[in-house]
Structures are given as C-alpha cells and as structure tokens.
Design an enzyme around this catalytic site. Structure first.
Site, PDB file in Angstrom:
ATOM      1  N   THR A  21       9.112  -2.894  12.399  1.00  0.00           N
ATOM      2  CA  THR A  21       9.330  -4.343  12.310  1.00  0.00           C
ATOM      3  C   THR A  21      10.473  -4.741  13.241  1.00  0.00           C
ATOM      4  O   THR A  21      11.569  -4.195  13.158  1.00  0.00           O
ATOM      5  CB  THR A  21       9.641  -4.717  10.848  1.00  0.00           C
ATOM      6  OG1 THR A  21       8.440  -4.543  10.092  1.00  0.00           O
ATOM      7  CG2 THR A  21      10.107  -6.158  10.722  1.00  0.00           C
ATOM      8  N   TYR A  80       5.769  -2.379  -0.702  1.00  0.00           N
ATOM      9  CA  TYR A  80       5.035  -3.629  -0.508  1.00  0.00           C
ATOM     10  C   TYR A  80       3.854  -3.712  -1.486  1.00  0.00           C
ATOM     11  O   TYR A  80       3.722  -2.875  -2.375  1.00  0.00           O
ATOM     12  CB  TYR A  80       4.631  -3.783   0.963  1.00  0.00           C
ATOM     13  CG  TYR A  80       5.869  -3.871   1.842  1.00  0.00           C
ATOM     14  CD1 TYR A  80       6.722  -4.971   1.728  1.00  0.00           C
ATOM     15  CD2 TYR A  80       6.230  -2.847   2.709  1.00  0.00           C
ATOM     16  CE1 TYR A  80       7.898  -5.058   2.481  1.00  0.00           C
ATOM     17  CE2 TYR A  80       7.398  -2.924   3.463  1.00  0.00           C
ATOM     18  CZ  TYR A  80       8.224  -4.027   3.346  1.00  0.00           C
ATOM     19  OH  TYR A  80       9.385  -4.109   4.073  1.00  0.00           O
ATOM     20  N   ASN A  93      12.806  -0.832  -0.800  1.00  0.00           N
ATOM     21  CA  ASN A  93      12.452  -2.088  -1.473  1.00  0.00           C
ATOM     22  C   ASN A  93      12.364  -1.944  -2.985  1.00  0.00           C
ATOM     23  O   ASN A  93      11.520  -2.545  -3.633  1.00  0.00           O
ATOM     24  CB  ASN A  93      11.157  -2.668  -0.887  1.00  0.00           C
ATOM     25  CG  ASN A  93      11.368  -3.160   0.532  1.00  0.00           C
ATOM     26  OD1 ASN A  93      12.324  -3.874   0.797  1.00  0.00           O
ATOM     27  ND2 ASN A  93      10.503  -2.756   1.443  1.00  0.00           N
TER      28      ASN A  93
END
Ligand code: 8OZ
Length: 373
Positions: A25, A188, A243
């Site tokens: 990213t 995710y 995350n």
C-alpha cells in the site's frame, strides 16, 4: 534443483524467476484512480531479468465500501480500470507479469472514507484497535483510529461475494491483469470473518470453523468461476496480529481452510509467516506452516506455494532449493530496490528504505530509488 532465479509456472502465468513483489500500500492514487506515476513505479520492478518474476499489486478496493485508507486504488469504476490498464500495459511492455490484489477492509476503515459517511462494515460490531490513513482538507495525510463498525446483515453477504467476482472480472477482462490475489490476510474483512477475535456472529457465518471459513470459500469460488482458477491466488496470515486480529486456535482453522481450497485448483497460495512486516515468530501464537502445506497437498492442492515475511536472500534461496516454497515475496526490499532480483544474483549491494515516504506523496521514495548500472 530450482533456485530463486529459475523460471516456473504459476497457474496459467509463466514467470521468469521465483522472486515476487509483495503487495504494498503506497497511497498514491488520488480519488482511487491509478496514475502514470504508478505505471512507472511498477514497470521499474517488472523486468524479468532484474526485477520480479511476478508483481502482486497494492491492495485494491473491490467496491466503495471496501475502502479503508485515503488514496488507495479501486477496481470498480471506469476511470480506475483505465488507470490500471496503463499500469498493466507498462508492466507487460517490460516483459513482466502482474496480478491485482482484491481488497475489502471490513472494519479497518473510517466513516469519512465510506459512501454517505456510513459506519464501516464487519462480521460483528467490534472496533479494531488500529489506525487508518486519512487525508485532511489541507491535503496533509495522517494515521487516525478506525471508527466503530456495524455488523453486516446476513442478506448483505452475497452482495459482497458478488463485488469480489465483479472486481476479478474487471481486473482481467478490462484492466489487463494476468490474474488476481484475494486478500485474505492482515485483519481485513475475510480475516475478520475467519478469526474469533472479530467474529462473534450467531448465524451460519460465525461460530464453528466451517462457518467462519464460509465467506472466504464463497468469495474464492465466485472469483474462480469469474476468471478461472489458474489465474487466482489467495493471501493468508494465520497468526499475524496486524490490525488487532487474533484467533483462539489458528492451526485447525487454517488447516481446514486449506483442505477446502485444495480442490479448487488455485494458481497459488501466499502465506505470511508470523507478524506482517515484523518477527517471523509471534509470541503466544505458535504455528506449523509445514503442516499447513502438507494438509493442502494431501487434499489435492497443487499450484505454487508462495511465502513471505522477513526473508533475506539466503533464507529465500534455502526455501526454494529445499522445496519448502516455490516463490518468495519481498515487500519493503522491492520499494527501495527496483532491481532486487539482479542485486540478489550479484550478492548485493543492497540499499535501505526511507520510511517517511512509504504512504502518500509523489515520486520521492517511489520512483527515484536507483537501479544498479
Ligand atoms: C500498510 C498500510 C495500509 C494497508 C496490508 C493492505 O497490511 C495492507 C496495508 C499495509 O495488507
């Protein structure tokens, strides 16, 4: 005996070497549209003699709802597909190969990035204790805590499966990619459904391993139906804490998932070993990757086995020569060394990464890392 520099086949894709550019990213796609600068960046790393045998694109949103960070690209609008077409043409002009990473962030988002300022969606209404990247009105980018998600309704799930399939079709048929990689890693959406720390659903998408794996399997089957299994890979991260994700018992979960994926005939499986971008061993989260691969192969899984995370040239060479892996993906090293493969062939020299220019910005720290003469 194969080595890092020997060619192979990844499903329908012939690759010149075993060195893969991992998805990265970079937040350089304003309004989610890939730019000419991105085409130059990927093309710099696409030469089959000096660069990656296969490039996995940066994670790319399959729908507006799938977006979790500012200035990441998408794969659902005409402008986005035209932008990606320039990228894939530039890569192919150099003789390279590139697949698109299909991304839905789930709860790792912020309402200001969502259509109509909506709450991000998740398996359950549990906030991830992590940050996302937003850009203020004055144009300055910064990381900020994710916002509270809402649990997806049961009837919304088929729409998300449909979005993955549509994005895969767009990637191959409109944007000219050689294939796709399903992003099932790093906390995710798919990883959120897989793991107990984020999934407390009481319907047929939560609870048992079979139920938690259901969405990933439905998505993979839909993508396979859309573009053919020999152009589909999947990325998984069994024990990463990235995350704020955790599973109570990842080994049986991932062994099951891989046994179910095996008969689909995927081009490759991509496994992040350990903590993404960090240590290869995660404290309190032991995992047997050899067992995982054996479970896959015993169930008929063919295709290539791609490994990632903390590989240096020596560890990578060992992984290929021993047959433990077919491909090794490098992330940060490919940011700062567009000719990483040639450098490994020569045994160096290696150059370092400027962390300040990783997310957002322009050519600096993106297309200005020098190659060897
Ligand atoms: C770093 C920053 C933002 C997103 C991932 C797509 O971890 C990412 C990502 C990495 O898979």
């Amino acid at each position: 005996m194969p080595n890092l520099f020997s060619p192979t086949r990844v499903g329908a894709i012939d690759v010149a070497n075993r060195v893969v550019m991992a998805p990265l990213t970079r937040n350089r796609a304003p309004g989610s549209v890939p730019t000419a600068l991105m085409a130059e960046y990927y093309a710099q790393r696409a030469d089959p003699d000096t660069g990656a045998g296969l490039i996995v694109s940066e994670a790319t949103a399959i729908s507006p709802q799938a977006q979790g960070y500012a200035d990441v690209p998408g794969l659902y609008g005409t402008e986005q597909l035209d932008g990606w077409k320039k990228v894939t043409q530039a890569v192919h002009a150099r003789g390279g190969k590139i697949v698109c990473q299909l991304w839905h962030v789930g709860r790792v988002s912020h309402h200001i990035l969502q259509p109509h300022n909506a709450d991000p969606v998740a398996p359950s209404a549990i906030r991830a204790n992590t940050k996302t990247y937003v850009i203020d009105k004055d144009g300055s980018g910064h990381f900020t805590p994710t916002s509270e998600p809402r649990a997806l309704h049961r009837h919304e799930i088929p729409l998300i499966v449909h979005d993955y399939a549509a994005a895969a079709r767009n990637a191959v048929k409109s944007a000219g990619f050689d294939g796709v990689e399903i992003h099932g890693a790093n906390g995710y959406l798919l990883d959120q459904f897989l793991k107990t720390g984020a999934n407390q659903r009481t319907d047929d998408y939560g609870g048992s391993i079979e139920n938690r794996a259901r969405l990933t399997l439905e998505v993979t089957r839909a993508v396979v139906d859309a573009i053919g299994a020999d152009r589909v890979g999947i990325r998984l991260s069994p024990v990463t804490p990235a995350n704020d994700i955790v599973d109570a018992d990842p080994q049986p979960l991932f062994d099951y998932l891989l046994r179910q994926l095996a008969p689909l005939g995927l081009a490759y499986v991509h496994v992040i070993e350990g903590a993404t971008g960090g240590p290869r061993e995660v404290e309190g989260r032991p995992f047997n990757y050899k067992k995982l691969k054996a479970a896959y192969q015993k169930a008929g899984g063919r295709g290539a086995w791609m490994v990632n995370n903390g590989y240096d040239p020596r560890l990578a060479q060992d992984a290929i020569a021993s047959g433990r892996a077919d491909l090794v993906a490098f992330g940060k090293a490919f940011i700062c060394m567009p000719d990483l493969t040639e450098r490994m062939r020569r045994g160096g020299p290696y150059q370092g990464l400027d962390k300040a220019t990783m997310y957002g910005g322009g050519a600096q720290g993106y297309t200005d890392y020098p190659a060897l003469d």
